[in-house]
Design a protein around this motif. Structure first.
Motif, PDB file in Angstrom:
ATOM      1  N   LEU A 108       0.989  -1.364  -0.096  1.00  0.00           N
ATOM      2  CA  LEU A 108      -0.053  -0.062  -0.017  1.00  0.00           C
ATOM      3  C   LEU A 108       0.846   1.427  -0.112  1.00  0.00           C
ATOM      4  O   LEU A 108       0.661   2.228  -0.654  1.00  0.00           O
ATOM      5  N   TRP A 128      -9.506  -2.615   3.511  1.00  0.00           N
ATOM      6  CA  TRP A 128      -8.727  -2.885   2.333  1.00  0.00           C
ATOM      7  C   TRP A 128      -8.339  -4.377   2.483  1.00  0.00           C
ATOM      8  O   TRP A 128      -8.121  -4.511   3.806  1.00  0.00           O
ATOM      9  N   PRO A 129      -8.432  -5.161   1.581  1.00  0.00           N
ATOM     10  CA  PRO A 129      -9.058  -5.241   0.430  1.00  0.00           C
ATOM     11  C   PRO A 129     -10.454  -5.008   0.245  1.00  0.00           C
ATOM     12  O   PRO A 129     -10.994  -5.045   1.298  1.00  0.00           O
ATOM     13  N   ASP A 130     -10.895  -4.862  -0.835  1.00  0.00           N
ATOM     14  CA  ASP A 130     -12.328  -5.011  -1.226  1.00  0.00           C
ATOM     15  C   ASP A 130     -13.065  -6.028  -0.919  1.00  0.00           C
ATOM     16  O   ASP A 130     -14.324  -6.090  -0.426  1.00  0.00           O
ATOM     17  N   ALA A 135     -10.186  -8.711   3.989  1.00  0.00           N
ATOM     18  CA  ALA A 135     -10.146  -7.778   4.937  1.00  0.00           C
ATOM     19  C   ALA A 135     -10.142  -8.178   6.260  1.00  0.00           C
ATOM     20  O   ALA A 135      -9.751  -7.553   7.287  1.00  0.00           O
TER      21      ALA A 135
END
Length: 177
Positions: A108, A128-130, A135
């Motif tokens: 990141l 994060w992440p989606d 996550a």
């Protein structure tokens, strides 16, 4: 099959047949012995080729078996840690989560305009992440597996931790490879 050994064997067979056929090696007994040995070697080679062609190229050759003790393969240590984490060993879970988090923070920071603290906060908030399952690896800081997770693993299923870890590493791979 090793090419050098094969070439040496074929050359020896041809030399033996040539000596036997010409009689240069000695008397009748020697010639018969050479012919019998050459025939036995030829039959053995044909059988080996026949067996190999039936089994196909998927079978292993006479090399070292992968189960041999002392032989290390890439990823063995990670697999052992994941197995320990599935059994509920908190140190293994914490270590794997920390390593994944460090990798995610590095990625990141490198690929966005965040500093390390902001990247770590993003992960720990579960933003994060989606993928919500991935996550949750960073957001859920519990070290002990739940009772439901233990029962699932006992019955042969995959633990929640392993699912989260796999999805998080896949998300890192897909985004930053």
């Amino acid at each position: 099959m090793r090419p050098l050994a094969l070439a040496l064997g074929v050359a020896s067979l041809v030399a033996g047949l040539a000596l036997a056929a010409t009689g240069a090696a000695g008397g009748l007994v020697t010639r018969v012995g050479f012919v019998l040995a050459a025939l036995a070697a030829g039959v053995g080679a044909l059988l080996a080729l026949l067996v190999r062609s039936v089994e196909g190229p998927e079978t292993t050759s006479l090399g070292r078996p992968p189960e041999r003790p002392g032989v290390r393969r890439p990823g063995d240590r990670l697999d052992r840690k994941l197995a320990a984490a599935e059994r509920g060993e908190t140190l293994a879970r914490d270590d794997l989560r920390e390593r994944a988090e460090e990798g995610a923070v590095d990625a990141l920071v490198r690929h966005s305009d965040r500093d390390r603290a902001a990247a770590r906060d993003l992960l720990r908030r579960g933003e994060w992440p989606d993928d919500a399952v991935a996550a949750a690896l960073f957001a859920d800081r519990r070290s002990r597996p739940s009772l439901r997770d233990r029962v699932r693993v006992f019955l042969g299923g995959e633990s929640t931790f392993r699912q989260r870890f796999a999805r998080a590493t896949a998300a890192l791979w897909e985004r930053y490879r």
